[in-house]
Design a protein around this motif. Structure first.
Motif, PDB file in Angstrom:
ATOM      1  N   GLU A  86      80.691 -30.258 -14.290  1.00 13.02           N
ATOM      2  CA  GLU A  86      81.355 -31.422 -14.888  1.00 13.02           C
ATOM      3  C   GLU A  86      82.822 -31.467 -14.472  1.00 13.02           C
ATOM      4  O   GLU A  86      83.339 -32.518 -14.080  1.00 13.02           O
ATOM      5  CB  GLU A  86      81.264 -31.363 -16.416  1.00 13.02           C
ATOM      6  CG  GLU A  86      79.867 -31.508 -16.977  1.00 13.02           C
ATOM      7  CD  GLU A  86      79.407 -32.951 -17.085  1.00 13.02           C
ATOM      8  OE1 GLU A  86      80.170 -33.868 -16.763  1.00 13.02           O
ATOM      9  OE2 GLU A  86      78.257 -33.150 -17.505  1.00 13.02           O
ATOM     10  N   GLU A  87      83.489 -30.336 -14.544  1.00 15.06           N
ATOM     11  CA  GLU A  87      84.916 -30.258 -14.214  1.00 15.06           C
ATOM     12  C   GLU A  87      85.161 -30.552 -12.730  1.00 15.06           C
ATOM     13  O   GLU A  87      86.093 -31.271 -12.374  1.00 15.06           O
ATOM     14  CB  GLU A  87      85.461 -28.876 -14.590  1.00 15.06           C
ATOM     15  CG  GLU A  87      86.949 -28.781 -14.550  1.00 15.06           C
ATOM     16  CD  GLU A  87      87.670 -29.681 -15.535  1.00 15.06           C
ATOM     17  OE1 GLU A  87      88.794 -30.100 -15.228  1.00 15.06           O
ATOM     18  OE2 GLU A  87      87.112 -29.979 -16.615  1.00 15.06           O
ATOM     19  N   LEU A  88      84.327 -29.994 -11.872  1.00 14.61           N
ATOM     20  CA  LEU A  88      84.487 -30.236 -10.436  1.00 14.61           C
ATOM     21  C   LEU A  88      84.307 -31.711 -10.094  1.00 14.61           C
ATOM     22  O   LEU A  88      85.080 -32.278  -9.308  1.00 14.61           O
ATOM     23  CB  LEU A  88      83.495 -29.386  -9.633  1.00 14.61           C
ATOM     24  CG  LEU A  88      83.832 -27.913  -9.523  1.00 14.61           C
ATOM     25  CD1 LEU A  88      82.649 -27.136  -8.947  1.00 14.61           C
ATOM     26  CD2 LEU A  88      85.068 -27.689  -8.682  1.00 14.61           C
ATOM     27  N   VAL A  89      83.314 -32.344 -10.685  1.00 13.87           N
ATOM     28  CA  VAL A  89      83.072 -33.766 -10.413  1.00 13.87           C
ATOM     29  C   VAL A  89      84.256 -34.601 -10.906  1.00 13.87           C
ATOM     30  O   VAL A  89      84.710 -35.510 -10.214  1.00 13.87           O
ATOM     31  CB  VAL A  89      81.736 -34.226 -11.042  1.00 13.87           C
ATOM     32  CG1 VAL A  89      81.600 -35.740 -11.003  1.00 13.87           C
ATOM     33  CG2 VAL A  89      80.569 -33.587 -10.305  1.00 13.87           C
ATOM     34  N   LYS A  90      84.787 -34.269 -12.077  1.00 17.99           N
ATOM     35  CA  LYS A  90      85.970 -34.980 -12.594  1.00 17.99           C
ATOM     36  C   LYS A  90      87.149 -34.868 -11.640  1.00 17.99           C
ATOM     37  O   LYS A  90      87.933 -35.795 -11.493  1.00 17.99           O
ATOM     38  CB  LYS A  90      86.391 -34.404 -13.950  1.00 17.99           C
ATOM     39  CG  LYS A  90      85.586 -34.874 -15.110  1.00 17.99           C
ATOM     40  CD  LYS A  90      86.162 -34.298 -16.388  1.00 17.99           C
ATOM     41  CE  LYS A  90      85.203 -34.457 -17.537  1.00 17.99           C
ATOM     42  NZ  LYS A  90      85.693 -33.775 -18.751  1.00 17.99           N
ATOM     43  N   LYS A  91      87.282 -33.716 -10.991  1.00 22.41           N
ATOM     44  CA  LYS A  91      88.406 -33.467 -10.087  1.00 22.41           C
ATOM     45  C   LYS A  91      88.160 -33.981  -8.668  1.00 22.41           C
ATOM     46  O   LYS A  91      89.003 -33.827  -7.802  1.00 22.41           O
ATOM     47  CB  LYS A  91      88.724 -31.972 -10.045  1.00 22.41           C
ATOM     48  CG  LYS A  91      89.296 -31.458 -11.345  1.00 22.41           C
ATOM     49  CD  LYS A  91      89.608 -29.983 -11.242  1.00 22.41           C
ATOM     50  CE  LYS A  91      90.228 -29.473 -12.533  1.00 22.41           C
ATOM     51  NZ  LYS A  91      90.542 -28.041 -12.439  1.00 22.41           N
ATOM     52  N   GLY A  92      86.986 -34.577  -8.422  1.00 22.31           N
ATOM     53  CA  GLY A  92      86.709 -35.163  -7.117  1.00 22.31           C
ATOM     54  C   GLY A  92      86.053 -34.259  -6.102  1.00 22.31           C
ATOM     55  O   GLY A  92      86.155 -34.488  -4.896  1.00 22.31           O
ATOM     56  N   PHE A  93      85.350 -33.222  -6.554  1.00 19.86           N
ATOM     57  CA  PHE A  93      84.636 -32.317  -5.641  1.00 19.86           C
ATOM     58  C   PHE A  93      83.638 -33.132  -4.816  1.00 19.86           C
ATOM     59  O   PHE A  93      82.744 -33.781  -5.371  1.00 19.86           O
ATOM     60  CB  PHE A  93      83.912 -31.245  -6.458  1.00 19.86           C
ATOM     61  CG  PHE A  93      83.288 -30.155  -5.651  1.00 19.86           C
ATOM     62  CD1 PHE A  93      84.059 -29.268  -4.935  1.00 19.86           C
ATOM     63  CD2 PHE A  93      81.913 -29.996  -5.632  1.00 19.86           C
ATOM     64  CE1 PHE A  93      83.479 -28.236  -4.209  1.00 19.86           C
ATOM     65  CE2 PHE A  93      81.318 -28.965  -4.913  1.00 19.86           C
ATOM     66  CZ  PHE A  93      82.112 -28.086  -4.195  1.00 19.86           C
ATOM     67  N   PRO A  94      83.784 -33.150  -3.489  1.00 15.69           N
ATOM     68  CA  PRO A  94      82.981 -34.061  -2.665  1.00 15.69           C
ATOM     69  C   PRO A  94      81.525 -33.649  -2.429  1.00 15.69           C
ATOM     70  O   PRO A  94      80.757 -34.450  -1.908  1.00 15.69           O
ATOM     71  CB  PRO A  94      83.744 -34.075  -1.338  1.00 15.69           C
ATOM     72  CG  PRO A  94      84.405 -32.746  -1.271  1.00 15.69           C
ATOM     73  CD  PRO A  94      84.759 -32.399  -2.702  1.00 15.69           C
ATOM     74  N   TYR A  95      81.152 -32.449  -2.811  1.00 18.70           N
ATOM     75  CA  TYR A  95      79.806 -31.962  -2.502  1.00 18.70           C
ATOM     76  C   TYR A  95      78.850 -31.985  -3.692  1.00 18.70           C
ATOM     77  O   TYR A  95      77.753 -31.443  -3.619  1.00 18.70           O
ATOM     78  CB  TYR A  95      79.884 -30.543  -1.932  1.00 18.70           C
ATOM     79  CG  TYR A  95      80.764 -30.468  -0.719  1.00 18.70           C
ATOM     80  CD1 TYR A  95      80.370 -31.046   0.478  1.00 18.70           C
ATOM     81  CD2 TYR A  95      82.014 -29.861  -0.780  1.00 18.70           C
ATOM     82  CE1 TYR A  95      81.183 -31.006   1.599  1.00 18.70           C
ATOM     83  CE2 TYR A  95      82.841 -29.810   0.331  1.00 18.70           C
ATOM     84  CZ  TYR A  95      82.418 -30.389   1.520  1.00 18.70           C
ATOM     85  OH  TYR A  95      83.231 -30.353   2.620  1.00 18.70           O
ATOM     86  N   LEU A  96      79.271 -32.627  -4.773  1.00 11.70           N
ATOM     87  CA  LEU A  96      78.455 -32.656  -5.974  1.00 11.70           C
ATOM     88  C   LEU A  96      78.646 -33.994  -6.661  1.00 11.70           C
ATOM     89  O   LEU A  96      79.764 -34.506  -6.735  1.00 11.70           O
ATOM     90  CB  LEU A  96      78.899 -31.516  -6.912  1.00 11.70           C
ATOM     91  CG  LEU A  96      77.978 -31.073  -8.023  1.00 11.70           C
ATOM     92  CD1 LEU A  96      76.655 -30.558  -7.466  1.00 11.70           C
ATOM     93  CD2 LEU A  96      78.640 -29.977  -8.847  1.00 11.70           C
ATOM     94  N   LYS A  97      77.550 -34.578  -7.142  1.00 16.11           N
ATOM     95  CA  LYS A  97      77.645 -35.812  -7.911  1.00 16.11           C
ATOM     96  C   LYS A  97      76.598 -35.793  -9.013  1.00 16.11           C
ATOM     97  O   LYS A  97      75.597 -35.073  -8.925  1.00 16.11           O
ATOM     98  CB  LYS A  97      77.453 -37.037  -7.024  1.00 16.11           C
ATOM     99  CG  LYS A  97      76.029 -37.240  -6.532  1.00 16.11           C
ATOM    100  CD  LYS A  97      75.883 -38.536  -5.789  1.00 16.11           C
ATOM    101  CE  LYS A  97      74.413 -38.791  -5.454  1.00 16.11           C
ATOM    102  NZ  LYS A  97      74.198 -40.090  -4.867  1.00 16.11           N
ATOM    103  N   LYS A  98      76.855 -36.596 -10.046  1.00 17.08           N
ATOM    104  CA  LYS A  98      75.866 -36.708 -11.123  1.00 17.08           C
ATOM    105  C   LYS A  98      74.649 -37.430 -10.583  1.00 17.08           C
ATOM    106  O   LYS A  98      74.771 -38.372  -9.802  1.00 17.08           O
ATOM    107  CB  LYS A  98      76.439 -37.484 -12.305  1.00 17.08           C
ATOM    108  CG  LYS A  98      77.394 -36.671 -13.112  1.00 17.08           C
ATOM    109  CD  LYS A  98      77.651 -37.323 -14.436  1.00 17.08           C
ATOM    110  CE  LYS A  98      78.491 -36.355 -15.258  1.00 17.08           C
ATOM    111  NZ  LYS A  98      78.532 -36.725 -16.637  1.00 17.08           N
ATOM    112  N   SER A  99      73.472 -37.004 -11.012  1.00 18.55           N
ATOM    113  CA  SER A  99      72.249 -37.660 -10.563  1.00 18.55           C
ATOM    114  C   SER A  99      72.137 -39.022 -11.231  1.00 18.55           C
ATOM    115  O   SER A  99      72.722 -39.268 -12.291  1.00 18.55           O
ATOM    116  CB  SER A  99      71.030 -36.806 -10.879  1.00 18.55           C
ATOM    117  OG  SER A  99      70.802 -36.795 -12.271  1.00 18.55           O
TER     118      SER A  99
END
Length: 74
Positions: free
Chosen positions: A47-60
């Protein structure tokens, strides 16, 4: 004989809730996010990585739709 290699899978904690983008689940190392192992990451870390813009992970898509339904119920 050739051995069958098992396809890497996302951490059980995030499987079905997140999807890997452009990479197979495994260890990703970079300057901005450090070392991230998508095979053992926790839900909170994802959750934290996606909030910070991690490009290799997204919510399904399923997770996004479920969150939208939950928001409507409240």
């Amino acid at each position: 004989m050739s051995e069958k290699k098992e396809t890497p899978k996302l951490s059980p904690a995030i499987e079905g809730k997140f999807e890997a983008v452009g990479v197979l689940p495994g260890v990703i190392t970079g300057k901005k996010f450090g070392t991230v192992d998508l095979r053992s990451i926790s839900l909170e870390q994802a959750e934290e990585l996606v909030k910070k813009g991690f490009p290799y992970l997204k919510k399904s898509e399923k997770a996004v739709k479920a969150e939208a339904l939950d928001a409507k119920k409240q």
